[in-house]
Design an enzyme around this catalytic site. Structure first.
Site, PDB file in Angstrom:
ATOM      1  N   SER A 143       0.833  -1.206   0.000  1.00  0.00           N
ATOM      2  CA  SER A 143       0.000   0.000   0.000  1.00  0.00           C
ATOM      3  C   SER A 143       0.869   1.258   0.000  1.00  0.00           C
ATOM      4  CB  SER A 143      -0.969  -0.047   1.180  1.00  0.00           C
ATOM      5  OG  SER A 143      -1.977   0.925   1.051  1.00  0.00           O
TER       6      SER A 143
ATOM      7  N   ASP B 211      -5.805  -4.133  -2.477  1.00  0.00           N
ATOM      8  CA  ASP B 211      -4.862  -3.759  -1.425  1.00  0.00           C
ATOM      9  C   ASP B 211      -4.179  -4.974  -0.789  1.00  0.00           C
ATOM     10  OD1 ASP B 211      -3.535  -2.368   0.537  1.00  0.00           O
ATOM     11  OD2 ASP B 211      -5.284  -2.156   1.834  1.00  0.00           O
TER      12      ASP B 211
END
Length: 753
Positions: free
Chosen positions: A75, A221
């Site tokens: 991320s 993610d």
């Protein structure tokens, strides 16, 4: 309602608080050469805006002369880690990240001026940006509620020097990004392909940002399964791991009482669990840096400067352990020199192509890439500007680009992804208005649009609106040329409005005002800011009394044929609460006895408004006026003044006549930020206005009226709201309210907000 959910989900990347582990026994001797020292792997965890703390850690590592041999990140850790792996120094990364316009990159603000003028005008008074599609007979939504184009542009700028690298082992520092395959439910370690795509995939928070499609995988993610990829860093190269993660204080019982809060907390626990397992895998020789973030949340991108400082502070607390990994000044300088990328300041290409388009005409796309041309030198910033211009056309969910081919005949390929939920799009809106004790007015609106019906970009649009103002409209916008500078637009409308008529400030009747007409417009778009159109309208209009005093006339059905000339210039950054920009809107109507018309009249009207930003506060001024130049106008073309947006303190249509002027100014103080990333704030305002209506319908002459109003306004999750207490020197004092889509007040000032 959606934007708070988005921010709640953005904070879902929060990390569970766990104790840090630091190395106690690492050799005091950094070694005489890189070959003798242990290989150091840097592992950077996810955390949204909090991940900017990684930059502060990198600055401390740089100060201590700790070289890094490989990097793994998730991320925001992937964004910072990839940028460092691409060869940028920590200070360069700090300047780049703190210089990002996060309100634009994530919040979608400041994008209005890029839109084509026809889209800008059709979107001008929507209170929300939600767009739905039709798939298999059911409404569907985009894969992410926040568009990611500006984020992708930011990513590309950060690593633009690595465009030709396809194997991440060939980066100045070998790198891995971690994502989650939502289909297989497994971690994906990305070590080749496009570096910007890998960074974006690792950051694709589910439901917020659209996933990345790569081969047969749908990537989201990486924090879902590996928020701190210690095992990935160890497998990549690390003899010693330096792992960095962020923590926030634990929640209190009163913080998790709503469904959204419970969902948010559950999501954090999931991320925290996989991260805790990775922290516990750290060996005694590894170094763990826990960055306490205080009240900084994952969605606080406007606080990245604070996050960087906290990261630096946390790393400095681990200096004793980190110093044992340092090398000499000479060795560090040699290492730093070895990872410097070869920067290419300017490009020149032989060809520009577009791929991925199915409905949208490629020639039209190329016409809108104004920043680069074949054979002309341009910069990397020009490439992202070209992608932004394409995305602003409104037809795509993603635009990327690649440069490939031999140096002497390179090609820029713009890769577009058309909106997967199209080509039929739906939007929904509502509006509420209250005029003191007069009751509540409401409208509900639905709009359907089918785009790119033909190769010139034909667009069919249908509008259904019910309530105080009923509207059924269908039109076909047909560009004539590839550039879409010229267009024709046939329109069919049925409209039924409920309008009040006043005598010296007292309501004497409520009329149903109906009109049915067809119209043919021809027009010209001038860049992204101006439009001129000429239309021929033919239809019927009538007015009947709903309630009112006995003896009031009803207007029987009459035919009206007229020419309408309109010009608009619009550079405002927003419609409801602009803080910069200009609006100019003018019209001229000429009705003659053509095609059986029973009316003859002419009208001219115009308005100019400007907005300025003063340290977050908004200053506006506006002037305008109009007159019936000849004949008797129908009630559908009445010149009116009054309403919370037109003249606070007066009710809509309270003043009707054949000639008017107005001028005013407003200053709005920014009282509180609701969601600053999305431009949501509450303002307190004062407005001073003057105006006069001559040859009034009720025969009254009040002279020039002066109005003063105080207001509370804002842009919140469910739309713009405005609460105003207005006083006019004719004795009128009125509390008025508006929420959502503005309920039209019958004046050109409707166009201001």
């Amino acid at each position: 309602m959606i934007k708070p959910i988005l921010l709640g989900l953005l904070t879902a990347a929060l990390l569970a608080p766990v104790p840090a582990r630091t190395a106690e026994d690492v050799s005091d001797d950094p070694g005489d050469s890189a070959s003798e020292r242990p290989r150091i792997g840097l592992v950077l965890g996810g955390g949204g805006a909090k991940g900017a703390a990684h930059i502060g850690v990198l600055q401390v590592l740089d100060d201590l002369r700790v070289p890094i041999d490989c990097i793994a990140g998730t991320s925001m850790g992937a964004l910072v880690g990839a940028t460092y792996a691409a060869g940028k120094t920590p200070d360069e990364i700090e300047r780049a990240v703190t210089g990002i316009e996060w309100t634009q990159a994530v919040g979608g603000q400041q994008n209005r001026d890029r839109k084509p003028i026809n889209l800008k005008l059709s979107d001008s008074i929507y209170s929300n940006s939600l767009e739905f599609g039709l798939q298999n007979g059911s409404l569907t939504t985009p894969a992410g509620f926040i568009q990611t184009q500006d984020i992708e542009d930011v990513i590309w700028r950060l690593v633009s020097d690595t465009d030709e690298v396809s194997d991440f082992d060939d980066l100045p520092i070998p790198f891995r990004a971690v994502a989650t395959d939502v289909l297989a439910g497994e971690m994906v370690v990305m070590g080749d392909g496009s570096l910007p795509v890998a960074m974006r995939a690792s950051m694709a928070l589910p439901g917020i940002f659209a996933p990345v499609h790569a081969d047969d995988r749908i990537l989201i993610d990486g924090g879902m399964l590996r928020n701190l990829p210690v095992d990935v860093g160890r497998e990549l190269c690390a003899d010693i791991v330096i792992a960095v993660w962020m923590t926030t204080p634990p929640k209190q019982p009163e913080d998790v009482t709503t469904a959204l809060a419970i969902f948010d907390r559950s999501y954090k626990l999931m991320i925290g669990a996989n991260q805790k397992a990775q922290i516990e895998s750290l060996a005694e020789t590894d170094i763990g840096i826990d960055v306490p973030m205080g009240d900084i949340e994952s969605g606080d991108f406007l606080r990245v400067g604070e996050a960087i400082a906290l990261g630096k502070q946390a790393a400095e607390s681990s200096k004793a352990a980190l110093r044992k990994l340092a090398v000499s000044e000479e060795e560090y300088a040699a290492w730093r020199q070895s990872i410097q990328p070869e920067s290419i300041e300017k490009f020149a290409v032989a060809q520009i192509t577009v791929t991925g388009n199915e409905r949208v005409n490629a020639e039209y796309i190329l016409e809108n890439i104004r920043s680069i041309q074949p054979g002309v030198e341009f910069t990397s910033a020009d490439l992202t500007t070209g992608a932004e211009n394409i995305f602003a056309l409104g037809d795509f969910e993603r635009v990327s680009f690649q440069i490939h081919g031999p140096a002497h005949e390179q090609t820029v390929e713009f890769q577009v992804t058309e909106k997967s939920w199209g080509p039929d799009f739906f939007r929904f809106d509502f509006g509420l208005a209250a005029q003191g004790s007069a009751g509540l007015e409401a409208i509900l609106r639905a709009e359907h649009q089918r785009s790119w019906i033909n190769s010139r970009g034909g667009r069919w649009q249908n509008t259904f609106q019910f309530g105080e103002q009923t509207l059924l409209r269908s039109d076909f916008y047909q560009p004539i040329d590839i550039q879409q500078q010229y267009f024709v637009q046939p329109i069919v409308v049925f409209e039924n409005n409920i309008e009040d008529v006043y005598l010296d400030g007292e309501r004497i009747a409520k009329y149903f005002v109906r009109q049915v007409y067809s119209q043919l417009d021809v027009g010209m778009n001038i860049g992204t800011r101006a439009q001129i159109r000429l239309g021929l309208r033919h239809g019927l209009e009538q007015a009947s009394i709903d309630t009112g005093l006995p003896g009031l006339p009803e207007l029987e059905q009459r035919r009206d044929t007229n020419l309408q000339l309109r010009a608009v210039y619009d550079t405002r950054n927003s419609v409801g609460l602009p803080t910069r920009g200009t609006l100019f809107h003018a019209r001229y109507v000429e009705s003659e006895d053509w095609l059986g018309s029973e009316l003859e009249y002419s009208i001219a009207e115009g308005v100019l408004a400007r907005a300025f930003n003063f340290s977050g506060n908004s200053f506006n001024y506006f002037i305008g006026g109009g007159a019936v130049l000849d004949g008797e106008v129908p009630i559908t073309q009445d010149i009116e003044l009054g309403g919370i947006r037109t003249f606070p303190g007066l009710r809509p249509g309270e003043l009707r006549g054949n000639e008017y002027w107005f001028a005013g100014t407003r200053y709005a103080w920014r009282l509180a930020d609701v969601q600053p990333l999305f431009g949501q704030a509450v303002y307190g305002g004062l407005r001073l206005q003057a105006g006069r209506v001559n040859d009034r319908f009720d025969g009254i002459d009040d002279g020039t009226l002066i109005g003063l109003s105080a207001s509370l306004s804002g842009n919140v999750a469910i739309g713009n709201f405005l609460l105003s207490l207005g006083y006019v020197n004719n004795g009128s004092l009125r509390l008025q309210f508006s929420l959502g889509r503005p309920v039209a007040e019958g004046s050109m000032l409707d166009e201001i907000q």
